[in-house]
Design a protein around this motif. Structure first.
Motif, PDB file in Angstrom:
ATOM      1  N   VAL A  59     -20.573  20.229   8.047  1.00 11.43           N
ATOM      2  CA  VAL A  59     -20.780  18.833   8.437  1.00 11.43           C
ATOM      3  C   VAL A  59     -22.250  18.540   8.197  1.00 11.43           C
ATOM      4  N   ALA A  60     -22.529  17.446   7.504  1.00  7.12           N
ATOM      5  CA  ALA A  60     -23.919  17.075   7.222  1.00  7.12           C
ATOM      6  C   ALA A  60     -24.632  16.740   8.532  1.00  7.12           C
ATOM      7  N   ALA A  61     -25.818  17.293   8.726  1.00  6.49           N
ATOM      8  CA  ALA A  61     -26.630  17.006   9.908  1.00  6.49           C
ATOM      9  C   ALA A  61     -27.479  15.784   9.619  1.00  6.49           C
ATOM     10  N   ILE A  62     -27.009  14.626  10.052  1.00  7.82           N
ATOM     11  CA  ILE A  62     -27.701  13.376   9.756  1.00  7.82           C
ATOM     12  C   ILE A  62     -28.934  13.207  10.652  1.00  7.82           C
ATOM     13  N   TYR A  63     -28.774  13.375  11.951  1.00  6.27           N
ATOM     14  CA  TYR A  63     -29.897  13.203  12.872  1.00  6.27           C
ATOM     15  C   TYR A  63     -30.492  14.551  13.250  1.00  6.27           C
ATOM     16  N   PHE A  64     -29.687  15.426  13.762  1.00  5.66           N
ATOM     17  CA  PHE A  64     -30.095  16.797  14.060  1.00  5.66           C
ATOM     18  C   PHE A  64     -28.824  17.625  14.147  1.00  5.66           C
ATOM     19  N   THR A  65     -28.939  18.908  14.002  1.00  4.24           N
ATOM     20  CA  THR A  65     -27.775  19.785  13.974  1.00  4.24           C
ATOM     21  C   THR A  65     -26.893  19.559  15.195  1.00  4.24           C
ATOM     22  N   GLY A  66     -25.616  19.319  14.956  1.00  2.00           N
ATOM     23  CA  GLY A  66     -24.661  19.106  16.031  1.00  2.00           C
ATOM     24  C   GLY A  66     -24.500  17.666  16.463  1.00  2.00           C
ATOM     25  N   ALA A  67     -25.409  16.772  16.039  1.00  2.00           N
ATOM     26  CA  ALA A  67     -25.353  15.380  16.465  1.00  2.00           C
ATOM     27  C   ALA A  67     -24.102  14.671  15.975  1.00  2.00           C
ATOM     28  N   ASN A  68     -23.591  15.068  14.829  1.00  2.48           N
ATOM     29  CA  ASN A  68     -22.410  14.401  14.284  1.00  2.48           C
ATOM     30  C   ASN A  68     -21.195  15.325  14.300  1.00  2.48           C
ATOM     31  N   GLY A  69     -21.171  16.258  15.225  1.00  3.91           N
ATOM     32  CA  GLY A  69     -20.035  17.149  15.375  1.00  3.91           C
ATOM     33  C   GLY A  69     -20.243  18.466  14.664  1.00  3.91           C
ATOM     34  N   SER A  70     -19.208  19.286  14.726  1.00  5.23           N
ATOM     35  CA  SER A  70     -19.267  20.595  14.088  1.00  5.23           C
ATOM     36  C   SER A  70     -17.904  20.915  13.493  1.00  5.23           C
ATOM     37  N   VAL A  71     -17.895  21.862  12.580  1.00  2.59           N
ATOM     38  CA  VAL A  71     -16.634  22.294  11.985  1.00  2.59           C
ATOM     39  C   VAL A  71     -16.630  23.822  11.955  1.00  2.59           C
ATOM     40  N   SER A  72     -15.506  24.396  12.356  1.00  2.00           N
ATOM     41  CA  SER A  72     -15.399  25.857  12.395  1.00  2.00           C
ATOM     42  C   SER A  72     -15.146  26.413  11.003  1.00  2.00           C
ATOM     43  N   SER A  73     -15.275  27.722  10.875  1.00  2.00           N
ATOM     44  CA  SER A  73     -15.012  28.364   9.584  1.00  2.00           C
ATOM     45  C   SER A  73     -13.545  28.214   9.182  1.00  2.00           C
TER      46      SER A  73
END
Length: 86
Positions: A59-73
């Motif tokens: 997931v692209a980190a637009i603001y900071f890591t985790g700000a726009n969600g996460s995706v598992s392996s």
């Protein structure tokens, strides 16, 4: 609902064939704040194989890591707990 880009990367060649298509499903969707959605990948090779190569979800980190969600392996996207467009 949140908006995020989930990217899938993979190898493009293997013995006996070249990857001709890599399709992520679903292509898009709505996920409630704090909710999750499973993504999957289908592949087609020049030699007729449909074996799915190793893929990496991100997931692209637009603001900071985790700000726009996460995706598992394994391709499970989890939206942030605060609704918005990221």
């Amino acid at each position: 609902a949140d908006t995020a880009t989930v990217t899938v990367t993979s190898t493009t060649s293997t013995s006996g064939g070249t990857l001709t298509s890599l399709t992520i499903s679903p292509k898009e969707g709505t996920v409630a704040a704090g909710g999750s959605r499973q993504f999957s990948v289908a592949a087609q090779w020049s030699n007729g194989s449909t074996a799915v190569p190793p893929v990496t979800y991100s997931v692209a980190a637009i603001y900071f890591t985790g700000a726009n969600g996460s995706v598992s392996s394994g391709g499970v996207y989890t939206a942030p707990s605060i609704a918005g467009t990221y």
